[in-house]
Design a protein around this motif. Structure first.
Motif, mmCIF file in Angstrom:
data_model
loop_
_atom_site.group_PDB
_atom_site.id
_atom_site.type_symbol
_atom_site.label_atom_id
_atom_site.label_comp_id
_atom_site.label_asym_id
_atom_site.label_seq_id
_atom_site.Cartn_x
_atom_site.Cartn_y
_atom_site.Cartn_z
ATOM 1 N N GLY A 18 41.498 51.969 12.433
ATOM 2 C CA GLY A 18 41.578 51.771 11.600
ATOM 3 C C GLY A 18 42.408 49.811 11.754
ATOM 4 N N GLU A 19 42.243 49.659 13.163
ATOM 5 C CA GLU A 19 42.154 48.229 13.177
ATOM 6 C C GLU A 19 40.809 47.977 13.845
ATOM 7 N N GLY A 20 41.337 46.593 13.436
ATOM 8 C CA GLY A 20 39.868 45.647 13.770
ATOM 9 C C GLY A 20 39.966 44.442 14.627
ATOM 10 N N SER A 21 41.510 44.243 15.714
ATOM 11 C CA SER A 21 41.709 43.725 16.943
ATOM 12 C C SER A 21 41.909 44.428 17.789
ATOM 13 N N PRO A 22 41.228 43.481 18.237
ATOM 14 C CA PRO A 22 41.230 44.134 20.082
ATOM 15 C C PRO A 22 42.778 44.017 20.520
ATOM 16 N N ARG A 23 43.347 44.763 21.939
ATOM 17 C CA ARG A 23 44.670 44.537 21.847
ATOM 18 C C ARG A 23 44.543 44.180 23.352
ATOM 19 N N VAL A 24 43.732 44.807 24.052
ATOM 20 C CA VAL A 24 43.989 43.899 25.844
ATOM 21 C C VAL A 24 43.027 43.194 26.193
ATOM 22 N N GLU A 25 42.884 42.447 27.317
ATOM 23 C CA GLU A 25 42.044 42.152 27.982
ATOM 24 C C GLU A 25 42.157 41.573 29.027
ATOM 25 N N LEU A 26 41.055 40.937 29.905
ATOM 26 C CA LEU A 26 41.904 40.284 31.380
ATOM 27 C C LEU A 26 41.414 39.091 31.503
ATOM 28 N N THR A 27 42.156 38.592 32.417
ATOM 29 C CA THR A 27 42.114 36.851 32.480
ATOM 30 C C THR A 27 41.129 36.459 33.550
ATOM 31 N N PRO A 28 40.573 36.328 34.056
ATOM 32 C CA PRO A 28 38.918 36.212 34.306
ATOM 33 C C PRO A 28 39.473 36.573 36.190
ATOM 34 N N ALA A 29 40.504 35.831 36.387
ATOM 35 C CA ALA A 29 41.219 36.417 37.790
ATOM 36 C C ALA A 29 40.683 38.236 38.001
ATOM 37 N N ALA A 30 41.431 39.082 36.925
ATOM 38 C CA ALA A 30 41.878 39.919 36.935
ATOM 39 C C ALA A 30 39.984 40.704 37.032
ATOM 40 N N SER A 31 39.641 39.726 35.746
ATOM 41 C CA SER A 31 37.754 40.433 35.630
ATOM 42 C C SER A 31 37.853 40.327 37.066
ATOM 43 N N ALA A 32 37.656 39.057 38.119
ATOM 44 C CA ALA A 32 37.107 39.172 39.378
ATOM 45 C C ALA A 32 37.491 40.158 39.828
ATOM 46 N N LEU A 33 38.799 40.687 40.653
ATOM 47 C CA LEU A 33 39.279 41.103 41.672
ATOM 48 C C LEU A 33 39.103 42.774 40.719
ATOM 49 N N LEU A 34 38.555 42.956 39.709
ATOM 50 C CA LEU A 34 38.017 44.406 39.276
ATOM 51 C C LEU A 34 36.807 45.298 39.558
ATOM 52 N N VAL A 110 45.861 41.699 31.011
ATOM 53 C CA VAL A 110 45.757 41.710 32.399
ATOM 54 C C VAL A 110 45.630 40.677 33.167
ATOM 55 N N ASP A 111 46.221 40.124 34.165
ATOM 56 C CA ASP A 111 46.182 39.275 35.293
ATOM 57 C C ASP A 111 46.097 40.007 36.601
ATOM 58 N N VAL A 112 46.263 39.385 37.378
ATOM 59 C CA VAL A 112 46.783 39.191 38.417
ATOM 60 C C VAL A 112 47.543 37.766 39.352
ATOM 61 N N VAL A 113 48.067 38.583 40.128
ATOM 62 C CA VAL A 113 49.010 37.703 41.108
ATOM 63 C C VAL A 113 48.899 38.076 42.895
ATOM 64 N N PRO A 114 49.806 37.008 43.880
ATOM 65 C CA PRO A 114 50.009 37.020 44.962
ATOM 66 C C PRO A 114 51.362 38.931 44.793
ATOM 67 N N GLY A 115 51.344 39.121 45.895
ATOM 68 C CA GLY A 115 52.275 40.244 46.140
ATOM 69 C C GLY A 115 51.347 41.525 45.706
ATOM 70 N N VAL A 128 47.572 41.733 46.236
ATOM 71 C CA VAL A 128 47.675 41.025 44.829
ATOM 72 C C VAL A 128 48.246 42.225 44.676
ATOM 73 N N ARG A 129 48.373 41.573 42.941
ATOM 74 C CA ARG A 129 48.826 43.174 42.237
ATOM 75 C C ARG A 129 48.262 42.325 40.922
ATOM 76 N N PHE A 130 47.924 43.669 39.654
ATOM 77 C CA PHE A 130 47.749 43.739 38.779
ATOM 78 C C PHE A 130 49.425 43.277 38.211
ATOM 79 N N LEU A 131 49.739 42.275 36.518
ATOM 80 C CA LEU A 131 51.085 41.707 35.982
ATOM 81 C C LEU A 131 49.930 42.472 34.582
#
Length: 145
Positions: A18-34, A110-115, A128-131
């Motif tokens: 029933g939904e037509g819009s996405p709910r989640v995405e990855l930043t370029p940094a998170a996608s490269a890490l993934l 979903v982003d990635v940050v140091p730590g 690093v960790r996902f955030l």
């Protein structure tokens, strides 16, 4: 909004009926890490519990290592495109139903940050960790600006 890779971001498919819009995405940094983690560990998945350990941090597991059930909602599937072997790399993003009840009006990035994050999530040894970064969605499902 289109799904897939948009301006370096990976935008998930729509998986909630029933939904037509996405709910989640990855930043370029998170996608490269993934993508790097996928090469090391094979297929991956995310789960967002909002519970103990790292609280509301998304956890990344080898696909199937975290058992999902009717107590979880599939928010979307993140398509990284084909891997070096030509096989698709699609990481599902799950959230506990209880957490979704609180976050049903949010769009997640979903982003990635140091730590160091949780020892249970596959990025932990990387230093690093996902955030999650979130913003409200309009009643129509579109993101608020």
């Amino acid at each position: 909004m289109s799904f897939g890779i948009v301006d370096g971001r990976v935008v998930a498919s729509v998986t909630i009926a029933g939904e037509g819009s996405p709910r989640v995405e990855l930043t370029p940094a998170a996608s490269a890490l993934l993508a790097r983690l996928w090469a090391q560990h094979g297929p991956l998945m995310f789960h967002q519990s909002g519970g103990c350990c790292d609280g509301s941090a998304p956890m990344c597991y080898p696909a199937g290592d975290f058992a999902t059930s009717d107590a979880d909602v599939l928010l979307g599937e993140l398509d990284l495109g084909p891997g070096g072997d030509g096989e698709p790399r699609i990481a599902p993003f799950w959230m506990s139903t209880e957490q979704f009840a609180y976050w049903r009006h949010t769009y997640l990035t979903v982003d990635v940050v140091p730590g160091r994050g949780s020892g249970f999530s596959v990025e932990a040894p990387e230093g690093v960790r996902f955030l999650i970064r979130s913003r409200l969605m309009e009643p129509t499902g579109a993101c608020a600006t």
